[in-house]
Design a protein around this motif. Structure first.
Motif: not given
Length: 787
Positions: A450, A471, A473, A508-510, A521-522, A558, A562, A574, A576
């Motif tokens: 993270n 961001s 994951g 996974g998130h950005v 959010n992925y 990651a 992400f 990123s 994804p």
């Protein structure tokens, strides 16, 4: 029979790897030649009993081994990555001594493809399974060079024991454990004469190491403390392209320069001396359950501190004051146009003269069991955990001397951790047959990252303000692997195996925050692949011929999927949706054993589909990194190695290796209107020619002198292949580094080994860049005392 069925069932919880060589005389040719190494009257042995308790897991893989005695006499080793300095096809971008970003490239994978290389210390992973490019360096500083017993380089993914992250290769570091009471103290001083970009300074550093250990019956313990402190040359020369556009504030100073594409530019300063300090505390405990089965627990704590606080500006205004770039009235960085005395305009953002402090505190521990568990079966299993529980960088927006400075800045927090479990079981008498060897295993890897970025209203106090980026994951992989060798005729053997990987991307998130919040959010996703392996070997008398084949998959990590964040002088975007890389790898080895040495040739061919490239562009101090898949690359090459001790029965050891290769993009379909078609371009950051050599003269029993040479041809930094300028920031130069070392053992006491050594790296003061400048001539003085 039940025992063997039980062992086979446990094995197939995982499945896989290599087998013991067919004939005892072929077990480890390099180890045999090393055992004859000239040492005068003092007898030296290599490896320990525990090193020999498990079969060779990578027989089908090209291998190069370095032992502690070689490092002691040939290498000015200040950090552990120096131990593989002269290994064929290995390129470590160690920008300065103590570099936290000493990225690793092996063979056809460049030093920014860190996800293609794996590094282990006693089975515990040091490679970074979360990050790649400049921030993905292995955690080299978790091991001191003084504790190394041997280092082994494996080239390519030919062993099913290793995942597709071994597309470049694997480095296994083996450390020492005491057989009786021992204590050691080492001290090294380092001095670099640096003269670049308006500076002429002597940069200094030192390393101290102290350890003690003992063995009491079946129990052994070893503990150490290693401190490293050094000043490295400024890692960025601030430069900007010159234009004929109108406007700009008149300034004087600066140096004539050029961009990587040979356009006119001005060098107007640097970011300051890189100051690094590392404290490593380490303890290892071992217990021998039997003479051939040992358990080991290792724990290490690292505190690493970095500082850059003296940026230099070469620009002066009309009143003779230093100029520190553009800024706003609110104390934020902005780009400002200046004009040279010759009438050319260039832009300078205030953030390129910022100062920074960083600290990383990390804990690494692991538990392992290695050796024989029955007459015919052996085990090698390790569970490990790494947690950088504090990894923070604080940077100012402007230089402290800027007239508009208000102490505003930025705080970046990185939260990386990973946990692994590895189980291997092996036998050289599979199903009771002397001509069959089998190994099977299971692996688990979980890695979480993270990245948080905050504004700061007072960087000097470390004040944390509003969050601007969040961001990250995780990835998780469960793997099973197996391998079987059949020695079907005298001097002939065939080996086949496979690997199954089940990979997951999780959480996974950005998220970016500011005037408008952007939260993405992925969805979690997964994939699975099977990788076949095979080899055929013929080894008559002193010859060995071996063909190895592998198909390997490397799943994205990651950061590639992400990490999306914006810092003062850098931005990362990123990807994804990245899928796995898929590669086909071939290697044909020919080796001939000579007295106390060998001659070896490896011919290799790699083809990789959807190879992920980290594209980095630096314009006027601002670096942008993105990740993109390239449809297909092909690489062909050969590495040639000659190594011999006591040449012509003289006290002279010689080593030379050459790696010649070419890697090109053979297929690429650009996506988007602004994309570039890279078909036919050369792969970036990869030299086509590498040559290493060393000659060691054992002048007397206690006195040795060595000279080493490292040559690299130039290479492109970008896939566009347009960066052709030499000796400039952002480019990669052809370079030849000549190193010297001499060591002398003082006859103080029969129980004490006291060694004095001195050396020089880069004797001829070569000025070379690999994106960043390499060190100039550097001197070393060392003393070691061991009881």
């Amino acid at each position: 029979m039940k025992k063997y069925l039980l062992l086979l069932g446990i094995t197939y919880l995982g499945c896989g790897v290599a087998a013991e060589p067919a004939k005892a005389k072929k077990t480890d040719k390099q180890a045999q030649t090393k055992s004859d190494k000239y040492q005068g009257e003092e007898m030296v042995t290599y490896g320990t009993a525990t090193d020999r308790k498990f079969p060779d897991t990578a027989k089908a893989t090209p291998t190069y081994t370095i032992d502690a005695a070689d490092v002691k006499t040939k290498v000015n080793a200040t950090t552990v990555e120096d131990t593989v300095r002269y290994a064929p096809g290995v390129l470590i971008r160690k920008r300065f001594m103590g570099d936290p970003n000493g990225t690793l490239g092996i063979r056809t994978s460049n030093s920014f493809q860190t996800a293609h290389s794996m590094v282990y210390a006693d089975g515990m992973p040091l490679h970074n399974p979360l990050r790649t490019s400049f921030s993905g360096a292995p955690r080299w500083s978790m091991v001191s060079p003084s504790e190394i017993d041997s280092a082994e380089v494996l080239y390519g993914p030919f062993s099913s024991q290793y995942s597709g992250n071994s597309m470049g290769g694997v480095i296994n570091l083996n450390t020492k454990m005491p057989e009786k009471f021992e204590a050691q103290m080492d001290a090294t001083g380092m001095f670099q004469n640096m003269h670049r970009s308006g500076r002429n300074e002597t940069l200094m550093g030192y390393k101290t190491f102290i350890s003690a250990g003992d063995r009491i019956d079946k129990f052994s313990v070893w503990a150490s403390y290693n401190r490293f402190e050094n000043e490295g040359q400024p890692q960025t020369i601030n430069a900007a392209a010159l234009t004929t556009a109108a406007g700009g504030t008149a300034v004087t100073g600066g140096e004539g320069y050029q961009t990587t594409t040979e356009a006119p530019a001005i060098a107007y300063g640097d970011i300051g001396v890189a100051q690094q300090t590392t404290d490593l505390f380490k303890a290892k405990f071992a217990y021998d359950f039997t003479e051939e089965l040992q358990g080991r627990f290792t724990i290490a704590y690292e505190d690493r501190v970095g500082k850059v606080d003296d940026p230099n500006s070469l620009l002066r205004d009309a009143a003779g004051n230093k100029v520190w770039g553009g800024a706003t009235a609110a104390g934020l960085s902005a780009s400002q146009n200046y004009r040279t005395a010759g009438g050319k305009r260039f832009a300078v953002p205030g953030s390129v003269f910022s100062v920074s402090d960083s600290e990383r505190q990390a804990l690494n521990y692991g538990l392992g069991l290695k050796g024989k568990i029955s007459d015919n079966w052996s085990i090698d299993t390790t569970a490990s955990y790494y947690d950088a529980f504090k990894d923070r960088t604080i940077s100012s927006n402007l230089n402290p001397n800027h007239p508009l400075n208000q102490n505003k800045g930025q705080v970046s927090d990185e939260k990386p951790w990973w946990a692994t479990y590895d189980l291997k079981l092996a036998t050289d008498k599979f199903m009771g047959r002397d001509d069959l060897s089998f190994m099977g295993g299971y692996q688990f890897n979980h890695a979480s990252l993270n990245l948080d970025v905050y504004d700061s209203n007072n960087y000097k106090t470390g004040a944390v303000g509003a969050k601007t980026n969040d961001s990250g994951g995780a990835t998780q992989t469960n793997s099973a692997f197996s391998q079987l060798e059949w020695r079907f005729l005298p001097d002939w053997s065939v080996m086949a195996g496979g690997r199954f990987d089940y990979w997951q991307a999780i959480d996974g998130h950005v998220r970016t925050f500011g005037a408008t919040n952007n939260i993405q959010n992925y969805a979690d996703r997964d994939a699975s692949r099977i990788s076949p392996k095979a080899s055929l070997e013929y080894s008559p008398d002193n010859w060995t011929f071996r063909y190895s084949f592998s198909k390997a998959y490397r799943f994205p990590i990651a950061e590639e999927m992400f990490a999306s964040l914006s810092r003062l002088n850098s931005a990362t975007f990123s990807a994804p949706g990245l899928g796995p890389e898929a590669g086909y790898f071939h290697n044909f080895m020919t080796q001939y054993d000579i007295p106390r040495g060998y001659l070896r040739a490896n011919f290799f061919f790699d083809q990789i589909n959807n190879e992920i490239n980290s594209t980095q562009v630096t314009i006027n101090g601002q670096t942008t990194t993105t990740f993109q898949p390239i449809d297909q690359t092909e690489a062909i090459g050969v590495d040639l190695t000659y190594q011999q001790n006591e040449v012509f029965n003289l006290p002279i050891d010689l080593m030379a290796n050459t790696t010649i290769m070419n890697k090109q993009i053979t297929k690429h379909n650009p996506i988007g209107t602004n994309s570039v078609n890279y078909t036919g371009k050369e792969w970036d950051r990869l030299p086509q020619l590498q040559i290493n050599g060393s000659a060691t003269y054992h002048i007397t029993q206690p006195w040795a002198a060595s000279v080493g040479v490292r040559y690299r041809s130039d290479s492109f930094q970008t896939l566009t292949n347009t960066d052709t300028a030499a000796n400039v920031m952002g480019g990669t130069d052809e370079s030849t580094f000549v190193d010297l070392k001499t060591s002398y053992q003082l006859p103080i006491n029969p129980k004490l080994k006291s060694t004095l050594s001195a050396g020089i790296d880069n004797v001829f003061d070569a000025n070379a860049f690999e994106n960043h400048p390499y060190p100039q001539r550097t001197y070393f003085v060392s003393a070691s005392l061991k009881y």
